[in-house]
Design an enzyme around this catalytic site. Structure first.
Site, short mmCIF file in Angstrom:
data_model
loop_
_atom_site.label_atom_id
_atom_site.label_comp_id
_atom_site.label_asym_id
_atom_site.label_seq_id
_atom_site.Cartn_x
_atom_site.Cartn_y
_atom_site.Cartn_z
N GLU A 263 -3.40 -0.49 8.19
CA GLU A 263 -2.21 -0.08 8.94
C GLU A 263 -2.27 -0.69 10.33
O GLU A 263 -3.32 -0.68 10.98
CB GLU A 263 -2.15 1.45 9.14
CG GLU A 263 -1.63 2.22 7.96
CD GLU A 263 -1.53 3.72 8.22
OE1 GLU A 263 -1.19 4.12 9.34
OE2 GLU A 263 -1.80 4.47 7.27
N HIS B 54 -3.13 10.79 1.11
CA HIS B 54 -2.46 10.57 2.39
C HIS B 54 -1.81 11.90 2.76
O HIS B 54 -0.60 12.02 2.87
CB HIS B 54 -1.44 9.42 2.29
CG HIS B 54 -1.14 8.75 3.60
ND1 HIS B 54 -1.28 7.38 3.80
CD2 HIS B 54 -0.71 9.25 4.77
CE1 HIS B 54 -0.92 7.09 5.05
NE2 HIS B 54 -0.57 8.20 5.65
N GLU C 225 -7.43 8.07 6.74
CA GLU C 225 -7.70 8.67 8.04
C GLU C 225 -8.34 10.06 8.00
O GLU C 225 -7.72 11.07 8.36
CB GLU C 225 -6.40 8.71 8.87
CG GLU C 225 -5.74 7.35 8.98
CD GLU C 225 -4.58 7.29 9.98
OE1 GLU C 225 -4.07 8.34 10.37
OE2 GLU C 225 -4.20 6.17 10.37
N TYR D 72 -3.57 1.44 16.08
CA TYR D 72 -2.29 1.44 16.79
C TYR D 72 -2.45 1.28 18.30
O TYR D 72 -1.72 0.56 18.94
CB TYR D 72 -1.52 2.74 16.51
CG TYR D 72 -1.04 2.83 15.09
CD1 TYR D 72 0.17 2.28 14.73
CD2 TYR D 72 -1.82 3.43 14.10
CE1 TYR D 72 0.62 2.32 13.41
CE2 TYR D 72 -1.38 3.48 12.78
CZ TYR D 72 -0.16 2.93 12.45
OH TYR D 72 0.26 2.97 11.15
N ASN E 196 -7.16 1.14 10.31
CA ASN E 196 -5.85 1.50 10.85
C ASN E 196 -5.97 1.49 12.36
O ASN E 196 -6.81 2.21 12.93
CB ASN E 196 -5.43 2.91 10.41
CG ASN E 196 -5.17 3.01 8.91
OD1 ASN E 196 -5.34 2.05 8.16
ND2 ASN E 196 -4.74 4.18 8.47
N ARG F 26 0.85 -1.19 0.00
CA ARG F 26 0.00 0.00 0.00
C ARG F 26 0.89 1.24 0.00
O ARG F 26 1.74 1.39 0.88
CB ARG F 26 -0.88 0.00 1.26
CG ARG F 26 -1.67 1.26 1.42
CD ARG F 26 -2.55 1.29 2.65
NE ARG F 26 -3.11 2.63 2.72
CZ ARG F 26 -3.24 3.35 3.81
NH1 ARG F 26 -2.90 2.88 4.99
NH2 ARG F 26 -3.73 4.57 3.76
C1 FCB Z 1 -0.98 6.87 10.87
C2 FCB Z 1 -0.62 7.44 9.50
C3 FCB Z 1 0.69 6.96 8.97
C4 FCB Z 1 1.74 6.83 10.05
C5 FCB Z 1 1.22 6.09 11.24
C6 FCB Z 1 2.23 5.91 12.35
O1 FCB Z 1 -1.86 7.74 11.51
O2 FCB Z 1 -1.61 7.11 8.57
O3 FCB Z 1 1.07 7.83 7.94
O4 FCB Z 1 2.24 8.07 10.36
O5 FCB Z 1 0.10 6.73 11.75
#
Ligand code: FCB
Length: 450
Positions: A353, A118, A163, A297, A295, A74
């Protein structure tokens, strides 16, 4: 844990974070060039002028992906490379760069996933008002048309926006990303234009690449209350409306959540209500998609403040945190995936992500544990029937981490920015072996489910 046959294993990057060559071959500045060149906006004043120099080293990067057994990649296109004036005149050199990249990927047996936005809004469009203005959506539709016309014969997977919460609220209300505003009303108008432009783009991609899969990548930070107090429950609910439901509800035909419209109005963030929503917008936004990109984290532990601005995520003592200061919490990922499927019925999900920043090199055991934990969450969700078709790890290589500059390292491949050498970390070889076997050893612990 054996993953289903055909499950797609990949990696992700974005243009501004890796390409460099910011003023080459006709590219004009984007809002990130302006922002990163403004003193005080990024750590150590870091810019993406050179980044990973991928614009010149893409052949080697594709070769390394192939060596690691990567099946899908991607990446995003840089809007001002393709349309230097934001709209209108096409820069063939810009399109050719992506066209060659796509050919090289296909030759290496790697499936390209193209992200159209992006975060690289051409500065000329910012000067005309940026995302709060509806005209920006029309310009984005042009980018979608031009790009899918040029690449639609070969690219089978398209992501309109990366995002939208970051493009709108993080950039126009929190102010830590370009253009760095702190204006609630502008941020909510931006969110609407971004979502509407997504719907417009879907139509163009469908026309130019009728057999392709089209989706969007949404970021999540699921909220949990810091305490059982009603105030903290309310705080968690607000966070959920602000970050999750505002976007997902609109995309899935449920319109903007009434509780949030009420809250924003009360706070004075919507002085004229939803006057910027025009007839037909919500239908356009809810255009049927082939997949939904997730996405993820970290999570958010919500503690009450007087308003959303004052809310904070409280630390979880004893938990593992990454170099970004983000709590490692795979169980929130597992619950999120279940919620998306069981409450919204997404037909197909790609993890677009997931990953972590740790500075360790070459032995990045903590990254391996992070990925193993989150892939376990994906596996468990699949066992529940959640239709997850692939996983795109963030990121293929260390890169420019926006306002954090080069202080963070998300790659499974280390980048020596002095020499531009790429050096795979332990996690890259670990991932290669997972891909080869489609199998994972669990590290799921009962305590992760707290
Ligand atoms: C996300 C973004 C990506 C990267 C990660 C750590 O929010 O999409 O570009 O910076 O975080």
């Amino acid at each position: 844990m054996q993953f289903p046959e055909g499950f797609l294993w990949g990696v992700a990057t974005s243009a501004y974070q890796i390409e460099g060559a910011w003023a080459e071959d006709g590219r004009t500045p984007s809002i990130w060039d302006t922002f990163s060149h403004t003193p005080g906006r990024t750590k150590n004043g870091a810019t993406g002028d050179v980044a990973c120099d991928h614009y010149h080293r893409w052949r080697d990067d594709v070769a390394l992906m192939a060596e690691l057994g990567i099946q899908a990649y991607r990446f995003s296109v840089s809007w001002p490379r393709i349309l230097p004036e934001g709209r209108g005149k096409v820069n063939q050199k810009g399109l050719d760069f992506y066209s060659r990249l796509v050919d090289a990927l296909l030759e290496a047996g790697i499936i390209p996933f193209v992200t159209l936005y992006h975060w690289e809004l051409p500065q000329v469009l910012q000067d005309a008002g940026g995302w709060p203005e509806r005209d920006t959506a029309a310009a984005f539709a042009e980018l979608a048309d031009v790009t899918s016309r040029a690449l639609g014969d070969r690219v089978t997977h398209w992501i309109t926006h990366n995002e939208p919460w970051c493009t709108s609220l993080l950039s126009h209300q929190v102010g830590v990303h370009a253009p760095g505003w702190r204006d609630w009303h502008a941020a909510l108008r931006a969110a609407h234009t971004v979502l509407w432009s997504h719907g417009l783009a879907v139509a163009h991609i469908r026309a130019n690449a009728p057999d392709a899969e089209v989706g969007i990548a949404i970021n999540f930070e699921p909220a949990t209350p810091a305490s059982p107090s009603p105030e903290d429950y309310h705080a968690a609910r607000l966070w959920d409306g602000y970050y999750f439901r505002w976007f997902v509800n609109a995309l899935y035909g449920r319109r903007y959540p009434a509780d949030m419209v009420h809250y924003y109005t009360q706070q004075g963030y919507l002085p004229h209500g939803l006057d910027f929503v025009q007839t037909g917008d919500m239908e356009t936004i809810a255009a049927p998609l082939d997949f939904f990109g997730v996405n993820y984290y970290t999570r958010h532990i919500a503690q009450a403040g007087e308003s959303l601005d004052a809310h904070r995520s409280v630390p979880n003592p004893g938990a593992e945190y990454t170099a970004m200061g983000w709590e490692v919490h795979p169980d929130s990922f597992y619950r999120l995936l279940n919620r998306l499927y069981f409450e919204y019925g997404m037909g197909k999900i790609y993890i677009t992500e997931n990953g972590c920043s740790y500075l360790d090199f070459p032995h990045d055991q903590k990254r391996i544990e992070y990925l193993r934990g989150h892939l376990t969450a994906v596996y468990r969700a699949i066992q529940n029937g959640v239709p997850i078709a692939g996983y795109l790890q963030w990121s293929f290589m260390d890169n420019y981490e926006w306002a954090e500059g080069y202080t963070q390292r998300f790659g499974i491949v280390y980048v020596d920015y002095e020499t531009q050498q790429r050096l795979p970390k332990d996690s890259a070889f670990w991932y290669r072996d997972v891909i080869k076997s489609g199998k994972l050893n669990s590290n799921f612990l009962k305590k992760d489910a707290d």
